[in-house]
Design a protein around this motif. Structure first.
Motif, mmCIF file in Angstrom:
data_model
loop_
_atom_site.group_PDB
_atom_site.id
_atom_site.type_symbol
_atom_site.label_atom_id
_atom_site.label_comp_id
_atom_site.label_asym_id
_atom_site.label_seq_id
_atom_site.Cartn_x
_atom_site.Cartn_y
_atom_site.Cartn_z
ATOM 1 N N ALA A 15 31.721 16.314 71.013
ATOM 2 C CA ALA A 15 31.823 16.141 72.468
ATOM 3 C C ALA A 15 33.279 16.198 72.918
ATOM 4 O O ALA A 15 33.597 16.841 73.927
ATOM 5 N N GLU A 16 34.163 15.558 72.153
ATOM 6 C CA GLU A 16 35.587 15.582 72.495
ATOM 7 C C GLU A 16 36.166 16.985 72.374
ATOM 8 O O GLU A 16 36.934 17.434 73.229
ATOM 9 N N LEU A 17 35.792 17.690 71.304
ATOM 10 C CA LEU A 17 36.270 19.066 71.121
ATOM 11 C C LEU A 17 35.774 19.975 72.244
ATOM 12 O O LEU A 17 36.542 20.781 72.784
ATOM 13 N N ALA A 18 34.494 19.850 72.601
ATOM 14 C CA ALA A 18 33.930 20.677 73.673
ATOM 15 C C ALA A 18 34.629 20.391 74.993
ATOM 16 O O ALA A 18 34.962 21.318 75.747
ATOM 17 N N THR A 19 34.864 19.128 75.267
ATOM 18 C CA THR A 19 35.537 18.750 76.513
ATOM 19 C C THR A 19 36.956 19.306 76.551
ATOM 20 O O THR A 19 37.393 19.873 77.565
ATOM 21 N N SER A 28 34.024 23.924 83.228
ATOM 22 C CA SER A 28 33.259 22.706 82.987
ATOM 23 C C SER A 28 32.664 22.797 81.579
ATOM 24 O O SER A 28 32.560 23.891 81.005
ATOM 25 N N VAL A 29 32.273 21.657 81.035
ATOM 26 C CA VAL A 29 31.658 21.659 79.710
ATOM 27 C C VAL A 29 30.362 22.477 79.738
ATOM 28 O O VAL A 29 30.075 23.241 78.817
ATOM 29 N N GLY A 30 29.583 22.342 80.812
ATOM 30 C CA GLY A 30 28.347 23.119 80.923
ATOM 31 C C GLY A 30 28.600 24.614 80.912
ATOM 32 O O GLY A 30 27.898 25.373 80.238
ATOM 33 N N ASP A 31 29.625 25.064 81.670
ATOM 34 C CA ASP A 31 29.953 26.489 81.686
ATOM 35 C C ASP A 31 30.482 26.946 80.331
ATOM 36 O O ASP A 31 30.205 28.062 79.883
ATOM 37 N N TYR A 32 31.248 26.063 79.672
ATOM 38 C CA TYR A 32 31.770 26.390 78.344
ATOM 39 C C TYR A 32 30.629 26.582 77.345
ATOM 40 O O TYR A 32 30.592 27.558 76.599
ATOM 41 N N ILE A 33 29.668 25.666 77.362
ATOM 42 C CA ILE A 33 28.516 25.783 76.460
ATOM 43 C C ILE A 33 27.707 27.038 76.780
ATOM 44 O O ILE A 33 27.276 27.764 75.880
ATOM 45 N N ALA A 34 27.523 27.333 78.066
ATOM 46 C CA ALA A 34 26.798 28.548 78.457
ATOM 47 C C ALA A 34 27.510 29.786 77.930
ATOM 48 O O ALA A 34 26.868 30.726 77.440
ATOM 49 N N ALA A 35 28.844 29.806 78.005
ATOM 50 C CA ALA A 35 29.609 30.951 77.505
ATOM 51 C C ALA A 35 29.434 31.094 75.995
ATOM 52 O O ALA A 35 29.279 32.206 75.478
ATOM 53 N N LEU A 36 29.438 29.973 75.277
ATOM 54 C CA LEU A 36 29.231 30.027 73.826
ATOM 55 C C LEU A 36 27.857 30.591 73.480
ATOM 56 O O LEU A 36 27.718 31.398 72.558
ATOM 57 N N VAL A 37 26.838 30.168 74.220
ATOM 58 C CA VAL A 37 25.483 30.663 73.967
ATOM 59 C C VAL A 37 25.411 32.167 74.250
ATOM 60 O O VAL A 37 24.851 32.935 73.467
ATOM 61 N N ARG A 38 25.999 32.596 75.358
ATOM 62 C CA ARG A 38 25.992 34.037 75.680
ATOM 63 C C ARG A 38 26.716 34.838 74.601
ATOM 64 O O ARG A 38 26.260 35.906 74.197
ATOM 65 N N GLU A 39 27.850 34.339 74.134
ATOM 66 C CA GLU A 39 28.589 35.031 73.071
ATOM 67 C C GLU A 39 27.755 35.093 71.795
ATOM 68 O O GLU A 39 27.734 36.115 71.109
ATOM 69 N N ASP A 40 27.058 34.011 71.477
ATOM 70 C CA ASP A 40 26.230 33.974 70.273
ATOM 71 C C ASP A 40 25.082 34.963 70.367
ATOM 72 O O ASP A 40 24.791 35.685 69.421
ATOM 73 N N VAL A 41 24.422 35.006 71.512
ATOM 74 C CA VAL A 41 23.294 35.924 71.697
ATOM 75 C C VAL A 41 23.783 37.369 71.644
ATOM 76 O O VAL A 41 23.176 38.221 71.010
#
Length: 79
Positions: A15-19, A28-41
Motif C-alpha cells: 500500500a505504501e509503495l503504491a501510494t 491517484s492510487v486508483g488511476d495508478y492501479i488501473a494503469a498497471l492493469v491496462r499495461e498487464d493486459v
C-alpha cells in the motif's frame, strides 16, 4: 467512464509503495492501479504473440514438411 469502488486488502508495504508511486506519477492510487492493469493486459497480448512466434520458429520444419507432402511431385508418373 463509470467507476466502481472496491475494497482490496494488501500488505502495508505494498500500500505504501503504491501510494508513493502514484504520487511520483501525479496520479491517484486508483488511476495508478488501473494503469498497471491496462499495461498487464496489453502485455498479455504481446506475450501471446511472442509465444506463438517461438512455437513457429521451433516447429516450422514440421509445417513445411506437411505442406511439401501435400504438393504433387513433378516428373514422370506410372499409370
Amino acid at each position: 467512464m463509470a467507476k466502481t469502488q472496491k475494497g482490496w486488502r494488501v500488505d502495508d508495504e505494498i500500500a505504501e509503495l503504491a501510494t508513493a508511486r502514484a504520487k511520483d506519477r501525479g496520479m491517484s492510487v486508483g488511476d495508478y492501479i488501473a494503469a498497471l492493469v491496462r499495461e498487464d493486459v496489453g502485455g498479455l497480448r504481446q506475450r501471446g504473440l511472442d509465444a506463438a512466434r517461438r512455437f513457429l520458429d521451433e516447429h516450422q520444419g514440421v509445417f513445411d514438411e506437411a505442406e511439401d507432402a501435400d504438393r504433387p511431385t513433378s516428373g514422370a508418373h506410372a499409370a
